[in-house]
Scaffold this active site. Sequence first.
Site, PDB file in Angstrom:
ATOM      1  N   ASP A 117       0.804  -1.221   0.000  1.00 19.87           N
ATOM      2  CA  ASP A 117       0.000   0.000   0.000  1.00 19.87           C
ATOM      3  C   ASP A 117       0.842   1.278   0.000  1.00 19.87           C
ATOM      4  OD1 ASP A 117      -2.238  -1.644   0.114  1.00 19.87           O
ATOM      5  OD2 ASP A 117      -2.243  -1.642   2.307  1.00 19.87           O
TER       6      ASP A 117
ATOM      7  N   LYS B  82       1.808   2.140  -5.171  1.00 20.10           N
ATOM      8  CA  LYS B  82       2.344   1.589  -6.430  1.00 20.10           C
ATOM      9  C   LYS B  82       1.435   1.902  -7.618  1.00 20.10           C
ATOM     10  CE  LYS B  82       2.321  -2.405  -4.350  1.00 20.10           C
ATOM     11  NZ  LYS B  82       2.121  -2.044  -2.932  1.00 20.10           N
TER      12      LYS B  82
ATOM     13  N   GLY C 232      -4.580  -4.194  -3.812  1.00 16.30           N
ATOM     14  CA  GLY C 232      -5.569  -3.163  -4.106  1.00 16.30           C
ATOM     15  C   GLY C 232      -4.784  -1.927  -4.475  1.00 16.30           C
ATOM     16  N   HIS C 233      -4.757  -1.607  -5.744  1.00 10.61           N
ATOM     17  CA  HIS C 233      -3.950  -0.490  -6.223  1.00 10.61           C
ATOM     18  C   HIS C 233      -4.875   0.657  -6.629  1.00 10.61           C
ATOM     19  CE1 HIS C 233      -0.414  -3.433  -7.211  1.00 10.61           C
ATOM     20  NE2 HIS C 233      -0.746  -3.405  -5.943  1.00 10.61           N
TER      21      HIS C 233
ATOM     22  N   GLN D  14       1.969  -6.031  -3.213  1.00 17.68           N
ATOM     23  CA  GLN D  14       2.426  -6.143  -1.828  1.00 17.68           C
ATOM     24  C   GLN D  14       3.719  -5.328  -1.641  1.00 17.68           C
ATOM     25  OE1 GLN D  14       1.359  -9.504  -3.404  1.00 17.68           O
ATOM     26  NE2 GLN D  14      -0.519  -8.476  -2.853  1.00 17.68           N
TER      27      GLN D  14
HETATM   28  P1  GDP Z   1      -0.759   0.365  -3.585  1.00 19.54           P
HETATM   29  O1  GDP Z   1      -1.369  -0.903  -3.122  1.00 19.54           O
HETATM   30  O2  GDP Z   1       0.717   0.411  -3.357  1.00 19.54           O
HETATM   31  O3  GDP Z   1      -1.112   0.716  -4.999  1.00 19.54           O
HETATM   32  O4  GDP Z   1      -1.365   1.511  -2.656  1.00 19.54           O
HETATM   33  P2  GDP Z   1      -2.915   1.665  -2.214  1.00 19.54           P
HETATM   34  O5  GDP Z   1      -3.691   2.165  -3.361  1.00 19.54           O
HETATM   35  O6  GDP Z   1      -3.399   0.434  -1.550  1.00 19.54           O
HETATM   36  O7  GDP Z   1      -2.781   2.730  -1.057  1.00 19.54           O
HETATM   37  C1  GDP Z   1      -2.278   3.997  -1.284  1.00 19.54           C
HETATM   38  C2  GDP Z   1      -3.351   5.026  -0.887  1.00 19.54           C
HETATM   39  O8  GDP Z   1      -2.769   6.289  -0.777  1.00 19.54           O
HETATM   40  C3  GDP Z   1      -4.445   5.159  -1.919  1.00 19.54           C
HETATM   41  O9  GDP Z   1      -5.647   5.496  -1.276  1.00 19.54           O
HETATM   42  C4  GDP Z   1      -3.945   6.325  -2.785  1.00 19.54           C
HETATM   43  O10 GDP Z   1      -5.006   7.019  -3.430  1.00 19.54           O
HETATM   44  C5  GDP Z   1      -3.307   7.195  -1.747  1.00 19.54           C
HETATM   45  N1  GDP Z   1      -2.140   7.966  -2.202  1.00 19.54           N
HETATM   46  C6  GDP Z   1      -1.186   7.630  -3.107  1.00 19.54           C
HETATM   47  N2  GDP Z   1      -0.225   8.584  -3.145  1.00 19.54           N
HETATM   48  C7  GDP Z   1      -0.575   9.525  -2.243  1.00 19.54           C
HETATM   49  C8  GDP Z   1       0.030  10.748  -1.792  1.00 19.54           C
HETATM   50  O11 GDP Z   1       1.115  11.143  -2.210  1.00 19.54           O
HETATM   51  N3  GDP Z   1      -0.635  11.441  -0.828  1.00 19.54           N
HETATM   52  C9  GDP Z   1      -1.817  11.015  -0.300  1.00 19.54           C
HETATM   53  N4  GDP Z   1      -2.388  11.774   0.634  1.00 19.54           N
HETATM   54  N5  GDP Z   1      -2.404   9.887  -0.699  1.00 19.54           N
HETATM   55  C10 GDP Z   1      -1.787   9.140  -1.648  1.00 19.54           C
HETATM   56  P1  IMO Z   2      -0.901  -4.139  -2.248  1.00 19.95           P
HETATM   57  O1  IMO Z   2      -0.453  -4.680  -3.571  1.00 19.95           O
HETATM   58  C1  IMO Z   2      -0.934  -4.581   2.100  1.00 19.95           C
HETATM   59  C2  IMO Z   2      -1.011  -8.682   3.662  1.00 19.95           C
HETATM   60  C3  IMO Z   2      -2.263  -9.128   4.377  1.00 19.95           C
HETATM   61  C4  IMO Z   2      -1.669 -10.128   5.358  1.00 19.95           C
HETATM   62  C5  IMO Z   2      -0.556 -10.786   4.548  1.00 19.95           C
HETATM   63  C6  IMO Z   2      -0.955 -12.093   3.898  1.00 19.95           C
HETATM   64  O2  IMO Z   2      -2.200  -3.421  -2.307  1.00 19.95           O
HETATM   65  O3  IMO Z   2       0.181  -3.344  -1.603  1.00 19.95           O
HETATM   66  P2  IMO Z   2      -2.482 -12.744   1.826  1.00 19.95           P
HETATM   67  O4  IMO Z   2      -3.938 -12.484   1.563  1.00 19.95           O
HETATM   68  O5  IMO Z   2      -1.567 -12.206   0.793  1.00 19.95           O
HETATM   69  O6  IMO Z   2      -2.210 -14.191   2.123  1.00 19.95           O
HETATM   70  O7  IMO Z   2      -2.178 -11.950   3.195  1.00 19.95           O
HETATM   71  O8  IMO Z   2      -0.221  -9.850   3.534  1.00 19.95           O
HETATM   72  N1  IMO Z   2      -1.232  -8.152   2.296  1.00 19.95           N
HETATM   73  C7  IMO Z   2      -1.167  -6.859   1.980  1.00 19.95           C
HETATM   74  N2  IMO Z   2      -0.975  -5.761   2.752  1.00 19.95           N
HETATM   75  N3  IMO Z   2      -1.036  -4.448   0.765  1.00 19.95           N
HETATM   76  C8  IMO Z   2      -1.208  -5.529  -0.024  1.00 19.95           C
HETATM   77  O9  IMO Z   2      -1.194  -5.456  -1.374  1.00 19.95           O
HETATM   78  C9  IMO Z   2      -1.309  -6.807   0.578  1.00 19.95           C
HETATM   79  N4  IMO Z   2      -1.496  -8.052   0.108  1.00 19.95           N
HETATM   80  C10 IMO Z   2      -1.428  -8.864   1.165  1.00 19.95           C
HETATM   81  O10 IMO Z   2      -2.895  -8.055   5.025  1.00 19.95           O
HETATM   82  O11 IMO Z   2      -1.070  -9.441   6.432  1.00 19.95           O
HETATM   83 MG    MG Z   3      -2.884  -1.576  -1.825  1.00 21.63          MG
END
Ligand code: GDP
Ligand code: IMO
Ligand code: MG
Length: 424
Positions: free
Chosen positions: A13, A16, A40-41, A222
Amino acid sequence: MKVDVLLGLQWGDEGKGKVVDVLTPRYDLVARFQGGPNAGHTLEFEGKKYVLRSIPSGIFQKGRTNIIGNGVVLDPVLFKEEAEALLESGVDIRPLLKISKKAHLILPTHRLLDAANEKAKGGAKIGTTGKGIGPTYTDKISRNGLRLGDTLAPDFMSRYEAARNKHLAQLKNMGETPDIAEAEAKWLDAIEYLKTYDLVDSEFVINRALADGKKVLCEGAQGTLLDVDFGSYPFVTSSNTVAAGACTGLGVAPNKIGDVYGIFKAYCTRVGSGPFPTELFDETGKKIRDLGHEYGAVTGRERRCGWIDLVALRYAIMIDGVTKLIMMKSDVLDGFDEIKACVAYEIDGEKVTDFPYSIESETIKPVYVTLPGWKTDMTKMKSETEFPKEFKDYIAFLEKELATPITIVSVGPDREQTIERQTK
Ligand code: GDP
Ligand code: IMO
Ligand code: MG
């Protein structure tokens, strides 16, 4: 040509999806190499927000080919839902997407096994996303998996039934006797849907593209600290999230890896169970969570928040061979008087800077450096020349500690809130 890899350096998270979307115009192909719908991107642009799980984050930029590689595990039902939701918002992914025939399938019973495994672990549960990731990779490694290409074989149904029956027997042993008729019908229907996509030997698609001078970006899911080999085992995911995962997950040779973009938040978060040395349980942790909207994109779970951990980041940079750093969510710290960074761990009275075998919090005390906050709203800034002095100092401090240049700074969730830095 070489492939560039973009991956998370913390516990996922990091942002990416946002950055892959921003960088995609510089590439011809974007490929996911591991993980599955546990990811979840999130992408935000033109006032809209999208969450991608299995589909690469290059899908919104026109004219790019997106690939789901062999290292990914695919849930046909969730894939169909994701694709149909995108179609509804006007994006037809079918002509843009190729899926590896070697990608393994997540069966409905894999999800049930995931839940049953977690239940059996009780207080020691991993806190998985419940998407069947662990059981699917287990079957892959134990050579019992079903691959997307198998759906084209005449005996697919009997192979599916054999796998399902094995899982049902395992579940029975664990005291579970689920009725899967409905989930199974939906899954089989989604398999037919998947078959309408371009199913390919993606290793050839990518290597031929490279030979033709095309540029490829590999998108990690991840983060490095969730890697099955190098993460905080057993509280990890079941795939290799590190840069080397791009080689096995796409069929790209190690000498074809070019830049490795390592992405991290200006602080740190983790969702699910497992050790987290710099976790904050106080008001500051709560403030980061509220300001950063730190709730999971897949499960909606609260993300645990803490200060940036440079011991862990240095380790991730080493394992991944990071050449360029990208710092996300610095805007979340815009209002803070002071910012802390963990530069070492104290273990049994000794200062340790190598990421240790165990990072259980009972044994580790983070050693912090405190830096002054910049107390400036940076969310509308467009160039690094606008950065306040304290923020420039924070960047210089991180670059020195991490011995790697920070080439992009993100100051908000929108595509536009991305600032490139001039680095040597
Ligand atoms: P990913 O899994 O690495 O793609 O990241 P996620 O989407 O799960 O989580 C990142 C969260 O931070 C999302 O809700 C994005 O919309 C938000 N986000 C990304 N870059 C920034 C930033 O520079 N500032 C803020 N405030 N939010 C951001
Ligand atoms: P993105 O790509 C954050 C965590 C789960 C749990 C562990 C194992 O959005 O960054 P799993 O379902 O993979 O067997 O769970 O890994 N986990 C993540 N945490 N971002 C993710 O993906 C994750 N994918 C799995 O919360 O601790
Ligand atoms: Mg994510």
